[in-house]
Design a protein around this motif. Structure first.
Motif, PDB file in Angstrom:
ATOM      1  N   GLN A 104       0.838  -1.187   0.145  1.00 41.19           N
ATOM      2  CA  GLN A 104      -0.124  -0.004  -0.059  1.00 41.19           C
ATOM      3  C   GLN A 104       1.007   1.289  -0.226  1.00 41.19           C
ATOM      4  O   GLN A 104       1.672   1.228   0.821  1.00 41.19           O
ATOM      5  CB  GLN A 104      -0.895   0.152   1.327  1.00 41.19           C
ATOM      6  CG  GLN A 104      -2.072  -1.129   1.216  1.00 41.19           C
ATOM      7  CD  GLN A 104      -2.997  -0.378   0.191  1.00 41.19           C
ATOM      8  OE1 GLN A 104      -3.494   0.579   0.129  1.00 41.19           O
ATOM      9  NE2 GLN A 104      -3.622  -1.508  -0.517  1.00 41.19           N
ATOM     10  N   LEU A 105       0.613   2.014  -0.933  1.00 36.77           N
ATOM     11  CA  LEU A 105       1.211   3.474  -0.854  1.00 36.77           C
ATOM     12  C   LEU A 105       0.641   4.403   0.282  1.00 36.77           C
ATOM     13  O   LEU A 105      -0.476   4.562   0.143  1.00 36.77           O
ATOM     14  CB  LEU A 105       1.257   4.134  -2.111  1.00 36.77           C
ATOM     15  CG  LEU A 105       1.635   3.419  -3.452  1.00 36.77           C
ATOM     16  CD1 LEU A 105       1.339   4.063  -4.599  1.00 36.77           C
ATOM     17  CD2 LEU A 105       2.873   2.893  -3.359  1.00 36.77           C
ATOM     18  N   HIS A 142       6.641   7.110  -1.088  1.00 42.22           N
ATOM     19  CA  HIS A 142       5.905   5.996  -1.932  1.00 42.22           C
ATOM     20  C   HIS A 142       5.344   6.627  -3.309  1.00 42.22           C
ATOM     21  O   HIS A 142       5.701   5.873  -4.064  1.00 42.22           O
ATOM     22  CB  HIS A 142       4.956   5.189  -1.448  1.00 42.22           C
ATOM     23  CG  HIS A 142       5.339   4.395   0.280  1.00 42.22           C
ATOM     24  ND1 HIS A 142       4.502   4.093   1.008  1.00 42.22           N
ATOM     25  CD2 HIS A 142       6.742   4.289   0.534  1.00 42.22           C
ATOM     26  CE1 HIS A 142       5.121   3.574   2.177  1.00 42.22           C
ATOM     27  NE2 HIS A 142       6.416   3.640   1.949  1.00 42.22           N
ATOM     28  N   PHE A 143       4.752   7.796  -3.289  1.00 46.83           N
ATOM     29  CA  PHE A 143       3.789   8.054  -4.360  1.00 46.83           C
ATOM     30  C   PHE A 143       5.134   8.622  -5.371  1.00 46.83           C
ATOM     31  O   PHE A 143       4.950   8.516  -6.449  1.00 46.83           O
ATOM     32  CB  PHE A 143       3.038   9.099  -3.979  1.00 46.83           C
ATOM     33  CG  PHE A 143       1.650   8.568  -3.252  1.00 46.83           C
ATOM     34  CD1 PHE A 143       0.608   7.942  -4.005  1.00 46.83           C
ATOM     35  CD2 PHE A 143       1.415   8.895  -2.034  1.00 46.83           C
ATOM     36  CE1 PHE A 143      -0.332   7.554  -3.444  1.00 46.83           C
ATOM     37  CE2 PHE A 143       0.174   8.292  -1.514  1.00 46.83           C
ATOM     38  CZ  PHE A 143      -0.478   7.804  -2.192  1.00 46.83           C
ATOM     39  N   ARG A 144       5.888   9.328  -4.797  1.00 46.54           N
ATOM     40  CA  ARG A 144       7.027   9.907  -5.524  1.00 46.54           C
ATOM     41  C   ARG A 144       7.827   8.926  -6.369  1.00 46.54           C
ATOM     42  O   ARG A 144       8.310   9.026  -7.409  1.00 46.54           O
ATOM     43  CB  ARG A 144       8.127  10.805  -4.993  1.00 46.54           C
ATOM     44  CG  ARG A 144       7.377  12.074  -4.532  1.00 46.54           C
ATOM     45  CD  ARG A 144       8.639  13.067  -3.627  1.00 46.54           C
ATOM     46  NE  ARG A 144       9.046  12.664  -2.532  1.00 46.54           N
ATOM     47  CZ  ARG A 144       8.247  12.996  -1.246  1.00 46.54           C
ATOM     48  NH1 ARG A 144       7.285  13.773  -1.350  1.00 46.54           N
ATOM     49  NH2 ARG A 144       8.603  12.581  -0.114  1.00 46.54           N
ATOM     50  N   ARG A 145       8.034   7.783  -5.688  1.00 51.09           N
ATOM     51  CA  ARG A 145       8.669   6.525  -6.352  1.00 51.09           C
ATOM     52  C   ARG A 145       7.715   5.779  -7.634  1.00 51.09           C
ATOM     53  O   ARG A 145       8.174   5.137  -7.980  1.00 51.09           O
ATOM     54  CB  ARG A 145       9.084   5.628  -5.173  1.00 51.09           C
ATOM     55  CG  ARG A 145      10.353   6.068  -4.579  1.00 51.09           C
ATOM     56  CD  ARG A 145      10.822   5.090  -3.624  1.00 51.09           C
ATOM     57  NE  ARG A 145      11.868   5.462  -2.629  1.00 51.09           N
ATOM     58  CZ  ARG A 145      11.908   5.372  -1.560  1.00 51.09           C
ATOM     59  NH1 ARG A 145      10.992   4.528  -1.044  1.00 51.09           N
ATOM     60  NH2 ARG A 145      12.743   5.871  -0.639  1.00 51.09           N
ATOM     61  N   ALA A 146       6.365   6.213  -7.075  1.00 51.94           N
ATOM     62  CA  ALA A 146       5.351   5.455  -8.182  1.00 51.94           C
ATOM     63  C   ALA A 146       5.296   6.258  -9.326  1.00 51.94           C
ATOM     64  O   ALA A 146       4.297   5.835 -10.097  1.00 51.94           O
ATOM     65  CB  ALA A 146       4.181   5.036  -7.407  1.00 51.94           C
ATOM     66  N   ARG A 147       5.788   7.350  -9.520  1.00 59.16           N
ATOM     67  CA  ARG A 147       5.602   8.161 -10.779  1.00 59.16           C
ATOM     68  C   ARG A 147       5.567   7.361 -12.003  1.00 59.16           C
ATOM     69  O   ARG A 147       6.397   6.640 -12.035  1.00 59.16           O
ATOM     70  CB  ARG A 147       6.557   9.371 -10.818  1.00 59.16           C
ATOM     71  CG  ARG A 147       6.196  10.421  -9.680  1.00 59.16           C
ATOM     72  CD  ARG A 147       7.223  11.660  -9.700  1.00 59.16           C
ATOM     73  NE  ARG A 147       8.591  11.103  -9.498  1.00 59.16           N
ATOM     74  CZ  ARG A 147       9.692  10.915 -10.151  1.00 59.16           C
ATOM     75  NH1 ARG A 147       9.378  11.818 -11.369  1.00 59.16           N
ATOM     76  NH2 ARG A 147      10.819  10.519 -10.074  1.00 59.16           N
ATOM     77  N   GLN A 166      -2.675   1.647  -4.426  1.00 59.47           N
ATOM     78  CA  GLN A 166      -1.826   0.355  -4.602  1.00 59.47           C
ATOM     79  C   GLN A 166      -1.427   0.468  -6.145  1.00 59.47           C
ATOM     80  O   GLN A 166      -2.024   0.862  -7.133  1.00 59.47           O
ATOM     81  CB  GLN A 166      -2.480  -0.890  -4.487  1.00 59.47           C
ATOM     82  CG  GLN A 166      -1.696  -1.936  -4.615  1.00 59.47           C
ATOM     83  CD  GLN A 166      -2.542  -3.157  -4.002  1.00 59.47           C
ATOM     84  OE1 GLN A 166      -3.443  -3.262  -3.775  1.00 59.47           O
ATOM     85  NE2 GLN A 166      -1.920  -4.221  -3.745  1.00 59.47           N
ATOM     86  N   VAL A 167       0.069   0.060  -6.551  1.00 52.73           N
ATOM     87  CA  VAL A 167       0.366  -0.079  -7.880  1.00 52.73           C
ATOM     88  C   VAL A 167      -0.369  -1.162  -8.694  1.00 52.73           C
ATOM     89  O   VAL A 167      -0.447  -2.179  -7.856  1.00 52.73           O
ATOM     90  CB  VAL A 167       1.802  -0.067  -7.981  1.00 52.73           C
ATOM     91  CG1 VAL A 167       2.248  -0.565  -9.292  1.00 52.73           C
ATOM     92  CG2 VAL A 167       2.523   1.163  -7.176  1.00 52.73           C
TER      93      VAL A 167
END
Length: 193
Positions: A96-97, A102-107, A169-170
């Motif tokens: 879970q983000l 976490h969000f910055r890494r999921a760009r 979640q990704v």
């Protein structure tokens, strides 16, 4: 060092892991200790730095894992003299983000997320000032693989403060858009503004 459950017991391991991971352009996400005291399992969760897109290269993670394992075998101050199971891994798609990092890494990644009681399927394009997520809604495909359409009047672009996201979640994706780099570039705020 017999108390693997205490935070201070992880300090030496954390310091060693950060040093080894930095040499491989990886960052330490967290250390999780589970299992019985007689044979604890120590998971070292790693990721790429916030300013990089995509997932960590598993060959690089394996190399860092071997180096950390060799250091743990040599230095009893890290995890003690007793046997432990050491695993170096990435967060995985089921994470879970929850944090802005976490969000910055999921760009660039496709997310399923909920905010204010609404569920979204959207691609995270940027994280703007004050941790606002800049997203592009993507409706997906039906069970026959045909593209779905968004309901009329639905905005493709969303801006949601990360603090308002209740779950994210990704999503596993095999065919990201060909113009992903341009989408991210267009959505990323300039450093001058």
């Amino acid at each position: 060092m017999s108390d693997l459950d205490g935070q201070s017991a992880h300090t030496a391991l954390r310091d060693a892991a950060v040093r080894i991971l930095a040499a491989h352009d990886l960052v330490l996400e967290e250390i999780v200790v589970t299992g019985p005291r007689s044979m604890p399992e120590v998971r070292v969760i790693v990721d790429r730095p916030e300013d990089q897109l995509g997932s960590a290269d598993l060959d690089v993670v394996a190399t860092a894992s071997r180096e950390l394992s060799a250091l743990v075998d040599e230095d009893d101050d890290l995890l003690g003299p007793d046997p432990v199971v050491l695993e170096v891994t990435t967060p995985g798609v089921d994470r879970q983000l929850t944090q802005p990092r976490h969000f910055r890494r999921a760009r660039g990644r496709l997310l399923s997320l909920s905010a204010d009681g609404t569920d979204y399927r959207a691609r995270l394009l940027a994280v703007a000032g004050d941790d606002v997520l800049v997203l592009r809604q993507e409706p997906g495909r039906d069970d026959r693989g045909r593209p779905l359409k968004m309901p009329p009047g639905t905005s493709e672009r969303l801006e949601i403060p990360a603090a308002e996201v209740t779950s994210a979640q990704v999503q596993v994706e095999f065919d990201p858009p060909a113009d992903l780099a341009q989408l991210i570039a267009d959505a990323t705020p300039s450093k001058e503004s």
